[in-house]
Design a protein around this motif. Structure first.
Motif, PDB file in Angstrom:
ATOM      1  N   ASP A  71      15.824  59.772 -57.215  1.00  0.00           N
ATOM      2  CA  ASP A  71      15.933  58.723 -58.229  1.00  0.00           C
ATOM      3  C   ASP A  71      14.574  58.124 -58.556  1.00  0.00           C
ATOM      4  O   ASP A  71      13.777  57.855 -57.651  1.00  0.00           O
ATOM      5  CB  ASP A  71      16.816  57.569 -57.722  1.00  0.00           C
ATOM      6  CG  ASP A  71      18.247  57.977 -57.462  1.00  0.00           C
ATOM      7  OD1 ASP A  71      18.827  58.674 -58.303  1.00  0.00           O
ATOM      8  OD2 ASP A  71      18.784  57.581 -56.411  1.00  0.00           O
ATOM      9  N   THR A  72      14.319  57.919 -59.850  1.00  0.00           N
ATOM     10  CA  THR A  72      13.207  57.091 -60.314  1.00  0.00           C
ATOM     11  C   THR A  72      13.826  55.991 -61.166  1.00  0.00           C
ATOM     12  O   THR A  72      15.041  55.989 -61.395  1.00  0.00           O
ATOM     13  CB  THR A  72      12.201  57.889 -61.172  1.00  0.00           C
ATOM     14  OG1 THR A  72      12.819  58.262 -62.411  1.00  0.00           O
ATOM     15  CG2 THR A  72      11.689  59.126 -60.450  1.00  0.00           C
ATOM     16  N   ALA A  73      13.007  55.079 -61.665  1.00  0.00           N
ATOM     17  CA  ALA A  73      13.521  54.012 -62.527  1.00  0.00           C
ATOM     18  C   ALA A  73      14.076  54.586 -63.835  1.00  0.00           C
ATOM     19  O   ALA A  73      14.977  54.010 -64.426  1.00  0.00           O
ATOM     20  CB  ALA A  73      12.422  52.996 -62.820  1.00  0.00           C
ATOM     21  N   GLN A  74      13.575  55.749 -64.253  1.00  0.00           N
ATOM     22  CA  GLN A  74      13.964  56.326 -65.539  1.00  0.00           C
ATOM     23  C   GLN A  74      15.026  57.417 -65.460  1.00  0.00           C
ATOM     24  O   GLN A  74      15.719  57.676 -66.433  1.00  0.00           O
ATOM     25  CB  GLN A  74      12.742  56.908 -66.265  1.00  0.00           C
ATOM     26  CG  GLN A  74      11.724  55.897 -66.721  1.00  0.00           C
ATOM     27  CD  GLN A  74      10.846  55.390 -65.590  1.00  0.00           C
ATOM     28  OE1 GLN A  74      10.577  56.090 -64.630  1.00  0.00           O
ATOM     29  NE2 GLN A  74      10.407  54.143 -65.690  1.00  0.00           N
ATOM     30  N   ALA A  75      15.148  58.097 -64.322  1.00  0.00           N
ATOM     31  CA  ALA A  75      16.039  59.263 -64.279  1.00  0.00           C
ATOM     32  C   ALA A  75      16.469  59.583 -62.849  1.00  0.00           C
ATOM     33  O   ALA A  75      15.906  59.062 -61.883  1.00  0.00           O
ATOM     34  CB  ALA A  75      15.329  60.478 -64.885  1.00  0.00           C
ATOM     35  N   HIS A  92       9.767  56.768 -56.430  1.00  0.00           N
ATOM     36  CA  HIS A  92      11.028  57.491 -56.325  1.00  0.00           C
ATOM     37  C   HIS A  92      11.620  57.304 -54.940  1.00  0.00           C
ATOM     38  O   HIS A  92      10.929  56.910 -54.001  1.00  0.00           O
ATOM     39  CB  HIS A  92      10.816  58.988 -56.615  1.00  0.00           C
ATOM     40  CG  HIS A  92       9.874  59.628 -55.648  1.00  0.00           C
ATOM     41  ND1 HIS A  92       8.506  59.541 -55.782  1.00  0.00           N
ATOM     42  CD2 HIS A  92      10.090  60.330 -54.510  1.00  0.00           C
ATOM     43  CE1 HIS A  92       7.921  60.183 -54.777  1.00  0.00           C
ATOM     44  NE2 HIS A  92       8.873  60.665 -53.977  1.00  0.00           N
TER      45      HIS A  92
END
Length: 110
Positions: A71-75, A92
């Motif tokens: 997980d990242t903040a965007q995807a 991440h």
């Protein structure tokens, strides 16, 4: 030359992870902090995670066994046995959807 059985190491680390409060265990199989290239086998018991952290350089994650989510903040990306995930240059975290073992390969920024 050095040879490492990722399958045998995966079994061992999953046993260790299952017995630890953190639910994780790891072993660096090549390189280390003093080298540019580092390869580490990481085992996570289902439901455990590596908390969000910075990427220290170019990195990939090969799922040796099980299912994980990066997980990242965007995807988010899910991976299972045999999947290779290129880790983005962003903060991440890694979450084990099942008992899982991954091979983390990092080439550190200089």
């Amino acid at each position: 030359m050095q040879k490492v059985s990722l399958d045998a190491l995966a079994r061992q680390l999953l046993l260790t992870a299952g017995a630890c409060d953190s639910g994780r265990a790891a072993d660096t199989v090549h390189g280390g902090h003093e080298k540019t290239l580092r390869q580490t086998v990481v085992a996570l018991s289902a439901g455990n995670a590596l908390a969000e952290h910075e990427n220290p350089g170019e990195a990939t994650l090969l799922v040796v066994r099980g299912r994980v989510r990066l997980d990242t903040a965007q995807a988010s990306w899910e991976g299972r046995d045999g999947d290779l995930i290129v880790i983005p240059q962003a903060r991440h975290g890694l979450y084990a959807l099942s008992d899982a073992v991954v091979l983390l390969t990092v080439v550190k920024n200089r």
